[in-house]
Scaffold this active site. Structure first.
Site, mmCIF file in Angstrom:
data_model
loop_
_atom_site.group_PDB
_atom_site.id
_atom_site.type_symbol
_atom_site.label_atom_id
_atom_site.label_comp_id
_atom_site.label_asym_id
_atom_site.label_seq_id
_atom_site.Cartn_x
_atom_site.Cartn_y
_atom_site.Cartn_z
ATOM 1 N N GLU A 121 32.950 -10.156 49.124
ATOM 2 C CA GLU A 121 31.484 -10.214 49.166
ATOM 3 C C GLU A 121 31.045 -11.583 48.630
ATOM 4 O O GLU A 121 31.551 -12.005 47.590
ATOM 5 C CB GLU A 121 30.870 -9.112 48.308
ATOM 6 C CG GLU A 121 29.365 -9.064 48.464
ATOM 7 C CD GLU A 121 28.698 -7.926 47.690
ATOM 8 O OE1 GLU A 121 29.394 -7.159 47.000
ATOM 9 O OE2 GLU A 121 27.477 -7.841 47.779
ATOM 10 N N ALA A 254 32.382 -7.904 38.530
ATOM 11 C CA ALA A 254 33.307 -6.969 39.168
ATOM 12 C C ALA A 254 32.906 -6.778 40.619
ATOM 13 O O ALA A 254 31.856 -7.249 41.043
ATOM 14 C CB ALA A 254 33.265 -5.629 38.445
ATOM 15 N N MET A 255 33.748 -6.041 41.373
ATOM 16 C CA MET A 255 33.480 -5.859 42.800
ATOM 17 C C MET A 255 33.897 -4.457 43.244
ATOM 18 O O MET A 255 35.001 -4.002 42.946
ATOM 19 C CB MET A 255 34.255 -6.946 43.580
ATOM 20 C CG MET A 255 34.089 -6.849 45.078
ATOM 21 S SD MET A 255 32.356 -7.095 45.582
ATOM 22 C CE MET A 255 32.313 -6.057 47.030
ATOM 23 N N GLU A 256 33.001 -3.840 44.004
ATOM 24 C CA GLU A 256 33.125 -2.427 44.340
ATOM 25 C C GLU A 256 33.973 -2.124 45.569
ATOM 26 O O GLU A 256 33.757 -1.093 46.228
ATOM 27 C CB GLU A 256 31.721 -1.862 44.555
ATOM 28 C CG GLU A 256 30.988 -2.358 45.828
ATOM 29 C CD GLU A 256 30.025 -3.528 45.608
ATOM 30 O OE1 GLU A 256 30.200 -4.266 44.616
ATOM 31 O OE2 GLU A 256 29.106 -3.706 46.416
ATOM 32 N N ASN A 257 34.941 -2.947 45.932
ATOM 33 C CA ASN A 257 35.779 -2.697 47.110
ATOM 34 C C ASN A 257 36.195 -1.228 47.175
ATOM 35 O O ASN A 257 36.589 -0.640 46.179
ATOM 36 C CB ASN A 257 37.066 -3.531 47.030
ATOM 37 C CG ASN A 257 36.805 -4.940 46.568
ATOM 38 O OD1 ASN A 257 36.130 -5.680 47.236
ATOM 39 N ND2 ASN A 257 37.298 -5.290 45.385
ATOM 40 N N HIS A 289 28.647 1.158 37.268
ATOM 41 C CA HIS A 289 27.971 0.460 38.377
ATOM 42 C C HIS A 289 28.883 0.378 39.611
ATOM 43 O O HIS A 289 28.493 0.775 40.709
ATOM 44 C CB HIS A 289 27.551 -0.931 37.911
ATOM 45 C CG HIS A 289 26.866 -1.748 38.952
ATOM 46 N ND1 HIS A 289 25.502 -1.854 39.028
ATOM 47 C CD2 HIS A 289 27.350 -2.502 39.974
ATOM 48 C CE1 HIS A 289 25.173 -2.634 40.048
ATOM 49 N NE2 HIS A 289 26.287 -3.052 40.626
ATOM 50 N N GLU A 290 30.089 -0.136 39.417
ATOM 51 C CA GLU A 290 30.979 -0.305 40.580
ATOM 52 C C GLU A 290 31.355 1.050 41.167
ATOM 53 O O GLU A 290 31.424 1.216 42.381
ATOM 54 C CB GLU A 290 32.236 -1.102 40.217
ATOM 55 C CG GLU A 290 31.986 -2.454 39.558
ATOM 56 C CD GLU A 290 31.002 -3.355 40.283
ATOM 57 O OE1 GLU A 290 30.886 -3.242 41.513
ATOM 58 O OE2 GLU A 290 30.322 -4.157 39.606
ATOM 59 N N HIS A 293 28.602 2.444 43.309
ATOM 60 C CA HIS A 293 28.505 1.786 44.611
ATOM 61 C C HIS A 293 29.248 2.574 45.694
ATOM 62 O O HIS A 293 28.981 2.384 46.876
ATOM 63 C CB HIS A 293 29.113 0.381 44.538
ATOM 64 C CG HIS A 293 28.138 -0.722 44.258
ATOM 65 N ND1 HIS A 293 26.928 -0.835 44.890
ATOM 66 C CD2 HIS A 293 28.229 -1.803 43.428
ATOM 67 C CE1 HIS A 293 26.305 -1.939 44.463
ATOM 68 N NE2 HIS A 293 27.067 -2.533 43.565
ATOM 69 N N GLU A 312 22.054 -3.103 45.549
ATOM 70 C CA GLU A 312 22.162 -3.580 44.160
ATOM 71 C C GLU A 312 21.052 -3.025 43.269
ATOM 72 O O GLU A 312 21.306 -2.586 42.155
ATOM 73 C CB GLU A 312 22.211 -5.108 44.112
ATOM 74 C CG GLU A 312 23.471 -5.717 44.744
ATOM 75 C CD GLU A 312 24.772 -5.178 44.175
ATOM 76 O OE1 GLU A 312 24.766 -4.513 43.121
ATOM 77 O OE2 GLU A 312 25.823 -5.420 44.819
HETATM 78 N N1 B3K Z 1 28.682 -6.595 44.613
HETATM 79 C C1 B3K Z 1 29.339 -7.426 43.646
HETATM 80 C C2 B3K Z 1 28.834 -8.824 43.619
HETATM 81 C C3 B3K Z 1 29.437 -9.727 44.610
HETATM 82 C C4 B3K Z 1 29.013 -11.149 44.375
HETATM 83 C C5 B3K Z 1 29.240 -12.050 45.489
HETATM 84 N N2 B3K Z 1 28.871 -13.406 45.177
HETATM 85 C C6 B3K Z 1 29.261 -6.862 42.273
HETATM 86 C C7 B3K Z 1 28.237 -5.835 42.046
HETATM 87 O O1 B3K Z 1 27.054 -6.073 42.094
HETATM 88 O O2 B3K Z 1 28.586 -4.714 41.851
HETATM 89 ZN ZN ZN Z 2 26.450 -4.079 42.350
#
Ligand code: B3K
Ligand code: ZN
Length: 849
Positions: A121, A254-257, A289-290, A293, A312
């Site tokens: 992302e 962090a990132m919600e993959n 949060h993650e 998502h 978000e």
């Molecule tokens: N969705 C990611 C953020 C990605 C940032 C890209 N530059 C984290 C979050 O908001 O949960």
């Molecule tokens: Zn987020």
């Protein structure tokens, strides 16, 4: 000049993807990526795929390699004309080579401490292979990874793993930005969770060997999040396994993959000795949060990046609710409002102002902002207040039901609320489309037991938006009688006009208005209120937010009066009662003792039409703190002693509350005891919360040598503690020496500036030292600009984000403005400056045009 993208230009993608197959042969300098993407045509059009920096070996359709004449590559897109495609269903195949080892931008596939990991992302997938890299193209993924590293992970459920080959299958259609891959020598803390409907889920928090002893709290937080989302939103997890991986080099939190969340290690790893209460709270909140998502972001995603706040804003709102339920709702709300005012109001008032749903951008990574996140969450809070808790719940049920598996817009979101509650939200939509913080003015009229409140709202122009129509503003208020009794409990007024009045009859004596309870709308307030009325609210208001706010405003007014040379003692007096009641609600008392910061004071001065002087603000605030401490020295000292830690550290809300009060007392006491107590506490404390609190005071007192040396000795191999070490010095040092100190730190061999956490620690610490960053000789600006210029080619995303330190530059005097402009211009003039930083610096400079 980089291309600008407009919301109005969105067009549906002409194809659906039936399945995405990826095969990775991992190698640091040459990872081979083979892809097979099944396309099905739905609309006329060429096949357009995104790709950046790919070394393409093979491009084929249905197994037949294409010749150069059958496709073209332009502007980071691969285009195959419609008539060169073999029909409506075909498989596009590619084989590309990529270079994770030299990927310092930390987007796409990169290496962090010997571990392969990804960040896709917003548009990182195009650095991995050719693909329609847009969020409205969703597909199930099947991923095979070949490597001799022991742990090989991707999204979804594991299919097989043996002899250095692992295959993963993710059945839930997802956009490319949610793709993830991790490979490394990892260890895990493992557990499991059984969902409400009986699905058994294996949970793993994975770290580098040695770090697993710090991962237990993260696992507990994950399980709490899973349970909470079931109980409060009726949302269950939907795969057999959930992996969460901590990496050291990460641009964001962090990132919600899907099924494979990747975290900045600072938001996973914690122990009493290495993490503060605030770190623990953030870990719990961000893990929530993650995880949240998974439904608000992954199962229902965004149609395009202009809709970013759809996922978000909603997910921040959900994580705020989660933290309120896990900890103190009042403390959480006050903290969130402080953050909103400190970051989002500042953004809204300056050159970077944009609506929660922007309608154009050059670089989308520049729009992961406080406006999209925090204001996006406030807008949902207002919606909930307007439709009520039941209306909110039925709207959310309808949202999940109607849009599961889809890529949606803000219009879809508002339609769900309209359909579930029957409420017309066309005026409300301005909160999403218009930038700027409305200013709400209230004038009171009191006659014969009748109180009339006349409200007016006004939103100043923001870049590109000169006219601002009136918004719907939910104004929650209560009335407090002169004896402190509440004569009207919380009532929500709905303001829809530019000017509107509301009356309350049958009142015996003139009450004080407790205005904007719970901070019911993200607006600034202008009203006449006396210091005595503020003190009455501080003593008696039933709403914790407005009660805190009354004390806070009293302090702010006193501080500003001091700067202009007037005496203002009302706040110092009112603090007597705060201290007397402190032990009944220690966290609240700690918040009341924490005075407005220098940046906030400067913002308030600018909002009153004056020119803030950072050096004068610093001196006035320090003097005020000293006076406050001298006046209450005995009470502060007694509280400090009464809150001594007697039990082993636990990162719970009650303990954190007690420690926050103790450290608030210490902060004042250190102004008059030369750091004596801080020195003792640093040497005896068993938790990082207290040690770090003490260290900050020691640095501010200039008595920090020994403590810093000790900490460095003890933790030189702990990156997270060393980040704190790098941060606290420029942040808390005397503004006159902080820049020189930052310069010395930057010359150290362990200033690993390519690591975003370390870079942010040092440079972010300096820019948060308001009087140091805005030093009259421009040394702060120059040093900061030098480092942004150095970082930009290495990590444009982080460099661009950090340029926001300059966003308030136009509010200062001619000298500071000239110096800031010169520093910004120097950045803007760098040949080959990234699109990210160039967009930011151009927008910031435009404010001074
Ligand atoms: N969705 C990611 C953020 C990605 C940032 C890209 N530059 C984290 C979050 O908001 O949960
Ligand atoms: Zn987020």
């Amino acid at each position: 000049m980089a291309e600008t993208h407009y919301l109005a230009d969105w067009q549906p993608y002409p194809f659906r993807i039936t399945e995405t197959r990826l095969e990775f042969d991992l190698a640091p300098r040459g990872t081979r990526v083979r892809s097979g993407i099944g396309f099905h045509r739905e609309l006329p059009g060429d096949l357009v795929l995104d790709g950046v920096g790919l070394n393409s070996q093979v491009i084929a359709i249905n197994g037949l390699p294409l010749t150069e004449s059958q496709f073209r590559i332009q502007d980071e897109q691969l285009i195959i004309a419609s008539d060169a495609l073999p029909g409506d269903d075909f498989t596009f195949m590619a084989e590309v080579l990529i270079d994770p080892e030299t990927n310092t931008a930390l987007e796409g596939l990169y290496l962090s401490g010997g571990m392969f990991c990804t960040q896709c992302e917003a548009q990182g997938f195009r650095k991995i292979t050719w693909y329609p890299d847009r969020p409205d193209v969703m597909a199930p993924f099947r991923v095979t990874i070949r490597s001799d590293l022991p742990v090989l992970l991707s999204n979804g459920n594991p299919v097989s793993q043996q002899d250095g080959v692992a295959t993963w299958h993710d059945p839930w259609p997802k956009p490319a930005y949610l793709f993830a891959l991790v490979a490394g020598d990892l260890v895990a803390v493992s557990d499991s969770f059984t969902t409400a409907s009986g699905r058994h889920v294996d949970l793993h928090v994975r770290t580098r060997p040695g770090d697993q002893e710090y991962a237990g709290f993260a696992m507990e937080s994950l399980k709490k999040s899973m349970k909470w989302d079931e109980e409060v939103y009726g949302r269950e997890y939907d795969l057999d396994v959930f992996n969460l991986v901590a990496v050291d080099d990460f641009n964001m939190g962090a990132m919600e993959n899907k099924g494979l969340n990747i975290f900045n290690s600072k938001l996973v790893l914690a122990s009493a000795e290495t993490a503060t209460d605030l770190d623990y709270e953030r870990i719990e909140g961000v893990i929530g949060h993650e995880y949240f998502h998974n439904w608000t972001g992954n199962r229902i995603t965004c149609r395009d990046w202009f809709q970013l706040c759809l996922k978000e804003g909603l997910t921040v709102f959900r994580d705020q609710q989660f933290t309120s339920d896990m900890r103190s709702a009042a403390v959480k709300r006050i903290g969130d409002v402080q953050l909103l005012r400190g970051r989002q109001f500042r953004e809204d008032a300056g050159p970077l102002a944009h609506p929660p749903r922007p309608d154009h951008y050059q670089e989308i990574n520049n729009f992961y902002t406080a406006t999209v996140y925090e204001k996006g969450a406030e807008v949902i809070g207002m919606l909930k207040r307007l439709v009520g808790d039941d209306g909110y719940r039925s709207a959310l049920d309808l949202y999940f039901d109607r849009h599961d598996g889809q890529a949606c817009t803000i219009e879809d979101w508002l339609a769900v609320f309209q359909d579930a509650t029957g409420r017309d939200l066309s005026q409300f939509k301005h909160w999403y489309t218009d930038a700027g913080t409305p200013r709400l003015t209230m004038v009171e009229d009191w006659q014969d037991g009748r109180l009339t409140l006349r409200f007016a709202q006004h939103t100043a122009p923001t870049p590109g938006q000169p006219d601002k129509p009136a918004r719907v503003i939910p104004i929650a208020l209560g009335l407090i009688g002169p004896n402190g009794d509440e004569v009207l409990p919380t009532t929500v007024l709905e303001m829809t006009e530019a000017q509107q009045e509301f009356s309350f009859d049958g009142l015996g004596a003139r009450p004080v208005v407790s205005l904007l309870r719970g901070f019911s709308a993200p607006v600034t307030v202008s009203r006449q209120i006396s210091a005595d009325q503020q003190a009455l609210l501080l003593a008696h208001d039933t709403d914790p937010f407005t009660r805190w706010e009354a004390g806070h405003d009293l302090a702010l007014d006193s501080l500003i009066a001091r700067i202009s040379g007037a005496a203002a003692e009302r706040h110092i007096e009112a603090t007597t009662q705060v201290l007397a009641d402190a032990l009944t609600d220690p966290a609240f008392a700690a918040l009341c003792l924490g005075l407005p910061g220098e940046d906030e004071i400067a913002t308030a001065i600018a909002a009153r039409g004056d020119t803030p002087d950072p050096a004068a603000i610093h001196v006035a605030r320090e003097t005020y703190l000293r006076d406050l401490a001298s006046r209450h020295g005995a009470a502060l000292s007694a509280l400090y002693d009464a809150t001594i830690e007697e039990e082993p550290y636990r990162p719970d809300a009650a303990g954190a509350a007690r420690r926050s009060l103790r450290l608030a007392c210490l902060s004042l006491l250190s102004r008059i005891d030369g750091g004596e107590r801080a020195f003792v506490l640093f040497g005896t404390a068993s938790s990082m919360t207290e040690r770090f609190g003490a260290l900050g005071q020691l640095v501010a007192c200039g008595n920090d040598r020994e403590a810093l040396e000790l900490l460095r000795h003890e933790f030189s191999d702990n990156r997270l503690v060393m980040d704190k070490w790098f941060m606290v010095q420029p942040l808390r040092a005397n503004p006159e020496t902080a820049v020189e100190r930052a310069r010395d730190l930057a010359a150290r061999p362990d200033f690993d500036w390519k690591n975003p956490n370390r870079f942010r620690a040092l440079l972010g610490g300096l820019s948060a030292n308001h009087a140091a960053f805005h030093r009259a000789d421009g040394a702060g600006y120059d040093f900061y600009a030098d480092w942004l210029i150095r970082l930009d080619p290495v990590n444009p995303q982080t460099a661009a984000r950090m340029s926001t330190a300059f966003e308030t530059w136009t509010r200062h005097d001619d000298n500071l403005r000239a110096r800031a402009r010169a520093a910004l211009q120097r950045i803007a003039d760098v040949p080959g400056l990234s699109r990210n930083t160039s967009e930011m610096v151009t927008r910031i400079l435009a404010a001074g045009a």
